[in-house]
Write a protein that holds these residues in place. Structure first.
Motif, PDB file in Angstrom:
ATOM      1  N   LYS A 108       0.258   1.608 -11.921  1.00 15.35           N
ATOM      2  CA  LYS A 108       1.510   0.914 -11.618  1.00 15.35           C
ATOM      3  C   LYS A 108       1.273  -0.588 -11.612  1.00 15.35           C
ATOM      4  N   LEU A 109       2.358  -1.338 -11.826  1.00 16.07           N
ATOM      5  CA  LEU A 109       2.252  -2.789 -11.795  1.00 16.07           C
ATOM      6  C   LEU A 109       2.170  -3.280 -10.350  1.00 16.07           C
ATOM      7  N   LEU A 110       1.189  -4.124 -10.079  1.00 15.69           N
ATOM      8  CA  LEU A 110       1.159  -4.884  -8.823  1.00 15.69           C
ATOM      9  C   LEU A 110       1.193  -6.349  -9.234  1.00 15.69           C
ATOM     10  N   HIS A 111       2.331  -6.977  -9.027  1.00 15.35           N
ATOM     11  CA  HIS A 111       2.504  -8.369  -9.450  1.00 15.35           C
ATOM     12  C   HIS A 111       2.698  -9.254  -8.235  1.00 15.35           C
TER      13      HIS A 111
ATOM     14  N   ILE B  33      -5.375  -3.817  -5.426  1.00 16.78           N
ATOM     15  CA  ILE B  33      -5.516  -3.913  -6.885  1.00 16.78           C
ATOM     16  C   ILE B  33      -6.103  -2.608  -7.433  1.00 16.78           C
ATOM     17  N   GLN B  34      -7.098  -2.076  -6.730  1.00 15.86           N
ATOM     18  CA  GLN B  34      -7.692  -0.796  -7.155  1.00 15.86           C
ATOM     19  C   GLN B  34      -6.672   0.338  -7.082  1.00 15.86           C
ATOM     20  N   LEU B  35      -5.892   0.335  -6.020  1.00 14.22           N
ATOM     21  CA  LEU B  35      -4.869   1.373  -5.849  1.00 14.22           C
ATOM     22  C   LEU B  35      -3.848   1.320  -6.995  1.00 14.22           C
ATOM     23  N   ALA B  36      -3.425   0.111  -7.345  1.00 15.35           N
ATOM     24  CA  ALA B  36      -2.458  -0.038  -8.445  1.00 15.35           C
ATOM     25  C   ALA B  36      -3.053   0.483  -9.750  1.00 15.35           C
ATOM     26  N   GLN B  37      -4.332   0.214  -9.961  1.00 17.55           N
ATOM     27  CA  GLN B  37      -4.998   0.701 -11.183  1.00 17.55           C
ATOM     28  C   GLN B  37      -5.032   2.228 -11.202  1.00 17.55           C
TER      29      GLN B  37
ATOM     30  N   LYS C 209       0.838  -1.206   0.000  1.00 19.31           N
ATOM     31  CA  LYS C 209       0.000   0.000   0.000  1.00 19.31           C
ATOM     32  C   LYS C 209       0.878   1.263   0.000  1.00 19.31           C
ATOM     33  N   THR C 210       1.839   1.273   0.906  1.00 20.04           N
ATOM     34  CA  THR C 210       2.725   2.443   1.013  1.00 20.04           C
ATOM     35  C   THR C 210       3.492   2.662  -0.296  1.00 20.04           C
ATOM     36  N   ALA C 211       4.000   1.572  -0.874  1.00 21.86           N
ATOM     37  CA  ALA C 211       4.795   1.695  -2.111  1.00 21.86           C
ATOM     38  C   ALA C 211       3.931   2.164  -3.283  1.00 21.86           C
ATOM     39  N   LEU C 212       2.722   1.618  -3.398  1.00 21.97           N
ATOM     40  CA  LEU C 212       1.833   2.025  -4.498  1.00 21.97           C
ATOM     41  C   LEU C 212       1.428   3.493  -4.331  1.00 21.97           C
ATOM     42  N   GLU C 213       1.127   3.887  -3.106  1.00 17.35           N
ATOM     43  CA  GLU C 213       0.767   5.291  -2.856  1.00 17.35           C
ATOM     44  C   GLU C 213       1.919   6.225  -3.235  1.00 17.35           C
TER      45      GLU C 213
END
Ligand code: NAP
Ligand code: BLA
Length: 324
Positions: A117-120, A109-113, A83-87
């Motif tokens: 950004k890629l969330l793998h 998943i919503q945050l990555a969208q 979460k922190t990294a995607l934000e």
């Protein structure tokens, strides 16, 4: 995509070491920083890969120099680090599991969208020889009606480490999500799950010395599956067996050694090694980021496996069958 991609790693253990090697071997990526836990392991990791350590995962996940964060530490912390990294606008690789709950997983998943950004979520069990051999021979056994996947591991003596700690490791089918994911990847959607579980607690600690989980999974196709996960001091035999029974034959794998049975015919099947998979996963992520090559697994598939695993957890707590 700026080349090289600047990478930070959370963790210094087996997965983190394999990631560090893979990132350093590929010219498209550069390993910059890491964070660890115990001082002696931090020291060794820093020396081996010639990179500096940061003070906290918060610092790493938001570091302005970094493009990609690899989360390879204890399961409990995966979701909050992601979460922190995607934000902070980073691409993220998480070693499974993504989170302990589907609600958290869905939010990530919503945050990555939103962040584009890629969330793998890594699922190396799909990259290994065993899974590919199964996929290749599956049509030979016709319509599969029963699958059984057992993994048990002896441990003398059970270590006081995170993999034997309920809060840090999580529910065994969530921590060992590859068991259910192999099944959902092969057989699709699940109708219901019934699961029993048991821990042998180490008294007055958060640790256990053994755990055992056994789930009956009914797929919407009608296929019945049984998944068993056990490890620790209670076991006297380590086993990794995957059986698939179809109306035309059976596929049986004990470890990497398999056979195809059709009538009186038995054909031995060898599948490749279980090593080199973190490297392959890392390369495939770089192929995706640099060349838009599709990834071998979608994060939504990982979330679906998590949903089934969470249903197993709920079933084990309530004693009820959970319908999905
Ligand atoms: P590992 O070798 O035990 O490494 C775990 C890392 O977490 C180490 O850096 C460890 O540091 C750190 N750690 C331990 N306890 C901690 C605590 N209380 N707080 C913060 N950090 C702590 O485990 P691993 O096998 O690499 O697994 C890492 C992740 O990869 C897990 O999510 C696992 O499910 C996933 N995964 C692993 C594999 C595999 O083949 N190993 C395959 C698929 C997925 P210290 O050692 O210094 O305590
Ligand atoms: C999966 N292996 C895992 C996981 C952990 C470990 C914590 C994720 C949780 C789970 O699926 O149960 C830890 N595996 C270990 C440890 C050893 C081990 C401590 O074999 C000690 C020898 N992983 C390795 C090694 C290999 C390996 C040495 O650490 C073998 C080359 C392979 N582990 C491996 C694979 C998976 C996995 C392929 C993916 C899941 C699967 O295929 O079932």
């Amino acid at each position: 995509m700026n080349s090289p991609l600047k990478v930070g790693i959370v963790g210094t253990g087996y997965a983190a070491q394999k990631r560090a090697e893979a990132v350093q071997e590929d010219q498209r990526s550069q390993l910059r920083y890491f964070v660890g836990n115990r001082p002696e392991n931090i020291e060794t990791f820093s020396q081996t890969y010639s990179i500096p350590v940061l003070d906290s995962w918060q610092q790493l996940a938001t570091h302005p120099e970094l493009d990609l964060i690899i989360i390879a530490n204890i399961n409990r912390d995966h979701a909050q680090i992601a979460k922190t990294a995607l934000e902070a606008g980073k691409h993220v690789i998480v070693e499974y599991p993504l989170a302990f709950t589907t609600t958290e997983g869905q939010e990530l998943i919503q945050l990555a969208q939103q962040q584009n950004k890629l969330l793998h979520v890594e699922h190396i069990e799909l990259l290994g020889g065993l899974h590919n051999t199964i996929r290749h021979y599956l049509p030979e056994i016709g319509e599969v009606f029963f699958a059984r996947y057992t993994t048990t591991a002896i441990q003398r003596v059970a270590p006081r480490r995170w993999t034997y700690h309920k809060d840090l490791f999580g529910f065994p089918f969530i921590a060992g999500l590859s068991r259910i994911h192999r099944l959902t990847n092969l057989f699709g959607t699940v109708a219901s799950v019934s699961c029993q579980s048991r821990y042998w607690d180490a008294p007055e600690t958060g640790y256990f010395t053994s755990c055992l989980c056994d789930a009956q999974i009914r797929f919407t196709s009608g296929l019945m599956a049984q998944a068993t996960y056990g490890k620790g001091e209670a076991f006297w035999y380590s086993d990794r067996t995957f059986e698939l029974h179809g109306d035309q034959g059976s596929l049986i794998f004990v470890g990497e050694v398999g056979k195809l049975i059709r009538g009186k015919e038995e054909t031995p099947l060898e599948s490749g090694p279980r090593s080199g998979l973190f490297k392959k996963d890392t390369q495939l992520v770089l192929d995706y980021l640099f060349d838009q090559q599709p990834l071998y697994v979608k994060v939504e598939e990982s979330l679906y496996a998590l949903k089934v695993a969470q249903a197993a957890e709920q079933s084990s707590l309530t004693g009820q069958t959970v319908f999905l």
